[in-house]
Design an enzyme around this catalytic site. Sequence first.
Site, PDB file in Angstrom:
ATOM      1  N   LYS A   1       0.846  -1.184   0.000  1.00 39.02           N
ATOM      2  CA  LYS A   1       0.000   0.000   0.000  1.00 39.02           C
ATOM      3  C   LYS A   1       0.889   1.245   0.000  1.00 39.02           C
ATOM      4  O   LYS A   1       1.791   1.358   0.817  1.00 39.02           O
ATOM      5  CB  LYS A   1      -0.870   0.027   1.266  1.00 39.02           C
TER       6      LYS A   1
ATOM      7  N   ARG B   1     -10.073 -11.730   2.302  1.00 43.58           N
ATOM      8  CA  ARG B   1     -10.969 -12.788   1.825  1.00 43.58           C
ATOM      9  C   ARG B   1     -10.287 -14.148   1.855  1.00 43.58           C
ATOM     10  O   ARG B   1     -10.966 -15.177   1.894  1.00 43.58           O
ATOM     11  CB  ARG B   1     -11.465 -12.434   0.418  1.00 43.58           C
TER      12      ARG B   1
END
Length: 500
Positions: free
Chosen positions: A280, A354
């Site tokens: 990020k 996920r």
Amino acid sequence: MGMAAASVKALKSDLSKVKDNALLIGFFKDNAILEGELKKLDKEYNGVIGSFIKSGNFKGEKGEVKNIYADKSIKNIVLVGLGEKEKYNLDVMSNTIADVSKRLRDNSTESFSVCLESFKNSKFNDEELAEKIALSALMGLYKFSEYKTKDKDKIKHIKQITLIINSNERFDNQTAYASIVAEAVNKTRDLVNTPPNIATPEYVANYAREIAKKSNLKCTVFDEKQIEKMKMGCFMGVAQGSINKPRLVVLEYKGAGKNQKPIAIVGKGITFDSGGLNVKPYPYILNMKDDKGGAVAAMHVIEACSKLKLPLNLIVVAPLAENMIDAASYRPDDVLTAYNKMTVEIRNTDAEGRLVLADALSYAAEQKPELIIDIATLTGASLIVLGYAGTPFLCTDDRLRKKLKEASEKSLEKLWELPLWQEYEESLKSDVADVKHIGDDGEAGVITGAMFLKNFVNDIAWAHIDIGTTVWSKVDKGILTKGATGANVRLMVEMLREWK
Ligand code: BES
Ligand code: MN
Ligand code: ZN
């Protein structure tokens, strides 16, 4: 951690007999009329309230707060504007009470009373009002000062909040419920706010053990060797790039008979999300300690349910890992084999949530629960859908959907449903494995995240709640304090409280 929270009680008393540092009285806009109890109070205080209002200093606008220094049994009479009567609801009430509470605390007030009657409205009953006043004040007063070392003794605290009532009604249940839920919310905030160098997977797992010991829950913690042995390949893939090894926490609460199927809550517990090899960039990497918000909320929900002795069985499954960059990190193009044997093509290591959830959901499904709810800081796309006002959710079951919507209304935690249409399956088709974990174009990001997770719940009634946005607040306003919000704790406890 934290300082002792304010204690809340309800007290039957004439307003004119109240003794406290402050008394809060609510008024609607252009409707500052003194009648009944208020008139008596005004008289007792030589008309100070009436003349203050008459002089035009207070209009009852929403957010308007005026302090009359009375210096008698009641030191400060606080006039609180509630705005237009038609627009007034529990949301307005809640944030107003929270804002005034903060203000009184910052002015070094140590206790205050609230005239319940003056915050009433035909849209809700007295029980709801009492509960929400208590909960809102306790949430608004939250502060995280664990890592401040200077001027600790100067930190201000409200010690006592008293709800002044004029009937013989008892509000003990409401104040007790509010205190337990507020504590669950605020402890969630504390742990989510705890920095990632401290709150590692191991630390959070030990914290879960402590909760279990105190609140009579069963706690099982699987370490990295056991997780590997169980062949949770998606979970391990995410975890393998960090020196802070993963843990799988399972907490169980038995409030009902053995034969009653449990409700499973699965919470995403990434203690820090660097993005992995798809790192990020600044500033998006900031606050990524909040990526454990789902797991931490779930842990405190089960603790609160145990304290409330709710008549149901619950199981919390929390996969805890850190998503880091390392020579051992998983990569885009890797194919991981999930706990349920599905193969998953990795496209972007920043879609790690996920993956840990995939294996945790399969594990939860194996326990044969009545239903599964997962709470996860899954996507930044949740911000695009609803902004900071509410939380998107997706659901496969009519009854569960209805329960969640009802709990959302009652708890004041706004949820809004998105669809799980088959059309979205298309984007998860992989050329090399059974599925990809993300779509290539980023369209409908919240939904495709849920579509991926749906592969792991074995057709058990399921809901996915994406708190990617609502886990964190940038503002110190109303019930919010800057930092972790404790998202979904109120909602979940409310839903479980009404479960039948
Ligand atoms: N934990 C993040 C989601 C997130 C982002 C929560 C910002 C709170 C604030 C999640 O792991 C993530 O990085 N999601 C990606 C998914 C994408 C790569 C498909 C995202 O939303 O950008
Ligand atoms: Mn991520
Ligand atoms: Zn994440």
